[in-house]
Design a protein around this motif. Structure first.
Motif, PDB file in Angstrom:
ATOM      1  N   PHE A   1      26.077 -10.132  -4.103  1.00 40.08           N
ATOM      2  CA  PHE A   1      25.020  -9.398  -3.400  1.00 40.08           C
ATOM      3  C   PHE A   1      24.288 -10.322  -2.418  1.00 40.08           C
ATOM      4  N   PHE A   2      23.880 -11.516  -2.896  1.00 40.39           N
ATOM      5  CA  PHE A   2      23.067 -12.401  -2.055  1.00 40.39           C
ATOM      6  C   PHE A   2      23.909 -13.112  -0.993  1.00 40.39           C
ATOM      7  N   VAL A   3      25.202 -13.200  -1.206  1.00 39.41           N
ATOM      8  CA  VAL A   3      26.099 -13.775  -0.198  1.00 39.41           C
ATOM      9  C   VAL A   3      26.270 -12.757   0.930  1.00 39.41           C
ATOM     10  N   ASP A   4      26.437 -11.495   0.553  1.00 39.55           N
ATOM     11  CA  ASP A   4      26.688 -10.445   1.545  1.00 39.55           C
ATOM     12  C   ASP A   4      25.429 -10.049   2.325  1.00 39.55           C
ATOM     13  N   GLN A   5      24.260 -10.072   1.663  1.00 36.39           N
ATOM     14  CA  GLN A   5      23.040  -9.515   2.271  1.00 36.39           C
ATOM     15  C   GLN A   5      22.212 -10.538   3.050  1.00 36.39           C
ATOM     16  N   TYR A   6      22.432 -11.829   2.818  1.00 36.81           N
ATOM     17  CA  TYR A   6      21.569 -12.849   3.426  1.00 36.81           C
ATOM     18  C   TYR A   6      22.392 -13.811   4.265  1.00 36.81           C
ATOM     19  N   ASP A   7      21.826 -14.215   5.415  1.00 38.14           N
ATOM     20  CA  ASP A   7      22.543 -15.124   6.316  1.00 38.14           C
ATOM     21  C   ASP A   7      22.564 -16.540   5.753  1.00 38.14           C
TER      22      ASP A   7
ATOM     23  N   GLN B   1      13.266  -8.227   6.898  1.00 35.15           N
ATOM     24  CA  GLN B   1      13.842  -6.901   7.136  1.00 35.15           C
ATOM     25  C   GLN B   1      13.930  -6.095   5.830  1.00 35.15           C
ATOM     26  N   LEU B   2      14.432  -6.738   4.763  1.00 32.04           N
ATOM     27  CA  LEU B   2      14.539  -6.038   3.481  1.00 32.04           C
ATOM     28  C   LEU B   2      13.150  -5.737   2.914  1.00 32.04           C
ATOM     29  N   VAL B   3      12.210  -6.708   3.048  1.00 30.82           N
ATOM     30  CA  VAL B   3      10.843  -6.484   2.562  1.00 30.82           C
ATOM     31  C   VAL B   3      10.252  -5.254   3.250  1.00 30.82           C
ATOM     32  N   ASP B   4      10.445  -5.155   4.570  1.00 31.52           N
ATOM     33  CA  ASP B   4       9.898  -4.009   5.305  1.00 31.52           C
ATOM     34  C   ASP B   4      10.539  -2.687   4.847  1.00 31.52           C
ATOM     35  N   THR B   5      11.817  -2.744   4.498  1.00 35.74           N
ATOM     36  CA  THR B   5      12.489  -1.536   3.980  1.00 35.74           C
ATOM     37  C   THR B   5      11.846  -1.105   2.661  1.00 35.74           C
ATOM     38  N   TYR B   6      11.595  -2.095   1.768  1.00 35.23           N
ATOM     39  CA  TYR B   6      11.002  -1.761   0.468  1.00 35.23           C
ATOM     40  C   TYR B   6       9.587  -1.203   0.660  1.00 35.23           C
ATOM     41  N   LEU B   7       8.831  -1.811   1.604  1.00 36.41           N
ATOM     42  CA  LEU B   7       7.454  -1.331   1.850  1.00 36.41           C
ATOM     43  C   LEU B   7       7.471   0.091   2.405  1.00 36.41           C
TER      44      LEU B   7
ATOM     45  N   ILE C   1      11.279  -2.025  -9.733  1.00 40.54           N
ATOM     46  CA  ILE C   1      10.234  -3.005  -9.411  1.00 40.54           C
ATOM     47  C   ILE C   1      10.859  -4.014  -8.459  1.00 40.54           C
ATOM     48  N   LYS C   2      10.241  -4.139  -7.276  1.00 40.16           N
ATOM     49  CA  LYS C   2      10.779  -5.071  -6.280  1.00 40.16           C
ATOM     50  C   LYS C   2       9.697  -6.052  -5.871  1.00 40.16           C
ATOM     51  N   ASN C   3      10.121  -7.153  -5.263  1.00 40.69           N
ATOM     52  CA  ASN C   3       9.190  -8.081  -4.598  1.00 40.69           C
ATOM     53  C   ASN C   3       8.014  -8.531  -5.449  1.00 40.69           C
ATOM     54  N   ILE C   4       8.278  -8.834  -6.697  1.00 40.30           N
ATOM     55  CA  ILE C   4       7.170  -9.288  -7.538  1.00 40.30           C
ATOM     56  C   ILE C   4       6.924 -10.774  -7.254  1.00 40.30           C
ATOM     57  N   ALA C   5       5.670 -11.131  -6.991  1.00 39.14           N
ATOM     58  CA  ALA C   5       5.363 -12.535  -6.672  1.00 39.14           C
ATOM     59  C   ALA C   5       3.920 -12.881  -7.002  1.00 39.14           C
ATOM     60  N   VAL C   6       3.748 -14.137  -7.377  1.00 42.82           N
ATOM     61  CA  VAL C   6       2.422 -14.692  -7.682  1.00 42.82           C
ATOM     62  C   VAL C   6       2.206 -15.884  -6.746  1.00 42.82           C
ATOM     63  N   ARG C   7       0.983 -16.041  -6.256  1.00 42.70           N
ATOM     64  CA  ARG C   7       0.671 -17.168  -5.371  1.00 42.70           C
ATOM     65  C   ARG C   7       1.127 -18.470  -6.025  1.00 42.70           C
ATOM     66  N   GLU C   8       1.763 -19.328  -5.231  1.00 43.54           N
ATOM     67  CA  GLU C   8       2.458 -20.487  -5.824  1.00 43.54           C
ATOM     68  C   GLU C   8       1.583 -21.365  -6.723  1.00 43.54           C
ATOM     69  N   ASP C   9       0.322 -21.603  -6.292  1.00 47.45           N
ATOM     70  CA  ASP C   9      -0.534 -22.494  -7.089  1.00 47.45           C
ATOM     71  C   ASP C   9      -1.029 -21.838  -8.375  1.00 47.45           C
TER      72      ASP C   9
ATOM     73  N   LYS D   1       3.139 -13.268   3.041  1.00 43.36           N
ATOM     74  CA  LYS D   1       3.426 -14.616   2.534  1.00 43.36           C
ATOM     75  C   LYS D   1       3.903 -14.533   1.073  1.00 43.36           C
ATOM     76  N   LEU D   2       3.235 -13.668   0.297  1.00 42.42           N
ATOM     77  CA  LEU D   2       3.620 -13.476  -1.106  1.00 42.42           C
ATOM     78  C   LEU D   2       4.938 -12.706  -1.212  1.00 42.42           C
ATOM     79  N   LEU D   3       5.035 -11.623  -0.451  1.00 43.39           N
ATOM     80  CA  LEU D   3       6.232 -10.772  -0.536  1.00 43.39           C
ATOM     81  C   LEU D   3       7.499 -11.563  -0.209  1.00 43.39           C
ATOM     82  N   LEU D   4       7.367 -12.504   0.761  1.00 44.05           N
ATOM     83  CA  LEU D   4       8.532 -13.285   1.174  1.00 44.05           C
ATOM     84  C   LEU D   4       8.896 -14.389   0.172  1.00 44.05           C
TER      85      LEU D   4
END
Ligand code: ACO
Ligand code: ACO
Length: 150
Positions: free
Chosen positions: A124-130, A25-31, A61-69, A15-18
């Motif tokens: 990058f984000f146009v090419d990599q994401y639907d 798919q990309l998150v799983d590649t980084y993991l 450093i990839k996928n850095i995230a903090v819980r929204e609240d 939930k955080l990683l996304l």
């Protein structure tokens, strides 16, 4: 609050990683390619990042995230500082990070932590994401690359 490596028997906090990357798919590649670090409190995991080796002396450093609240309370900065400390301890001399052209807060955070902009990967984000990604009323299209000597 201590940062620690996610153990092999623990499930990645998707939930955080996304929050940081909408592509599972990309998150799983980084993991698969890197190591996942978490910061937690009694209620569970509240922050995450993944460190991926790019070259012998360079980590990203990839996928850095903090819980929204809990965002905007300094936890993101703590995570970036922890990532730099871990990278340095593990012998890396350069840390890289990439974010979207629309990610104004993230660009502020990384530069406040010392990162300098080194380049742009156009579309990058146009090419990599639907899907179209919107942030701060701006379409996320290009990746801004930043670097820090550690
Ligand atoms: N203008 C100026 N400064 C800003 C802005 C802005 N618009 N937005 C944030 N900042 C500053 C803050 O003031 C703070 O600096 P300070 O300590 O000098 O006051 C700094 O940026 C960071 O603030 P934190 O409270 O530490 O950040 P937070 O805990 O909210 O974490 C994060 C930041 C991880 C980006 C969080 O907002 C998040 O999880 N966002 C969703 C996921 C995401 O977008 N992740 C990054 C994707 S890119 C990648 O992973 C490489
Ligand atoms: N995050 C997200 N959006 C932002 C932010 C932010 N931190 N800051 C501004 N914006 C958005 C506003 O929301 C607005 O978008 P919207 O219409 O979709 O809501 C848009 O940027 C512009 O807002 P305005 O109110 O039209 O801007 P303003 O009248 O303040 O003019 C200017 C902007 C000219 C930069 C003014 O602030 C200024 O004179 N600054 C000092 C001089 C300066 O820095 N000039 C630019 C130097 S670079 C150059 O000259 C090429």
């Amino acid at each position: 609050m201590q940062t620690r490596k996610l153990q092999p028997h623990e499930s990645p906090p998707y939930k955080l990683l996304l929050l940081a990357d909408p592509s599972r798919q990309l998150v799983d590649t980084y993991l698969a390619d890197g190591e996942c670090y978490i910061i937690e409190e009694k209620s569970g995991i509240i922050g995450v990042f993944v460190l991926v080796e790019l070259h012998k002396e360079t980590i990203e450093i990839k996928n850095i995230a903090v819980r929204e609240d809990l965002q905007c309370q300094g936890i993101g900065k703590k995570l970036v500082i922890a990532a730099i400390r871990i990278a340095k301890k593990n012998g890396y001399v350069t840390a890289e990070i990439g974010t979207g052209n629309s990610s104004i807060g993230q660009l502020a955070l990384y530069q406040k932590c010392g990162f300098r902009i080194t380049g742009v990967i156009q579309d990058f984000f146009v090419d990599q994401y639907d899907e179209i990604i919107m942030e701060n009323g701006i379409q996320c299209m290009d990746m801004i690359r930043l670097e820090l000597n550690i």
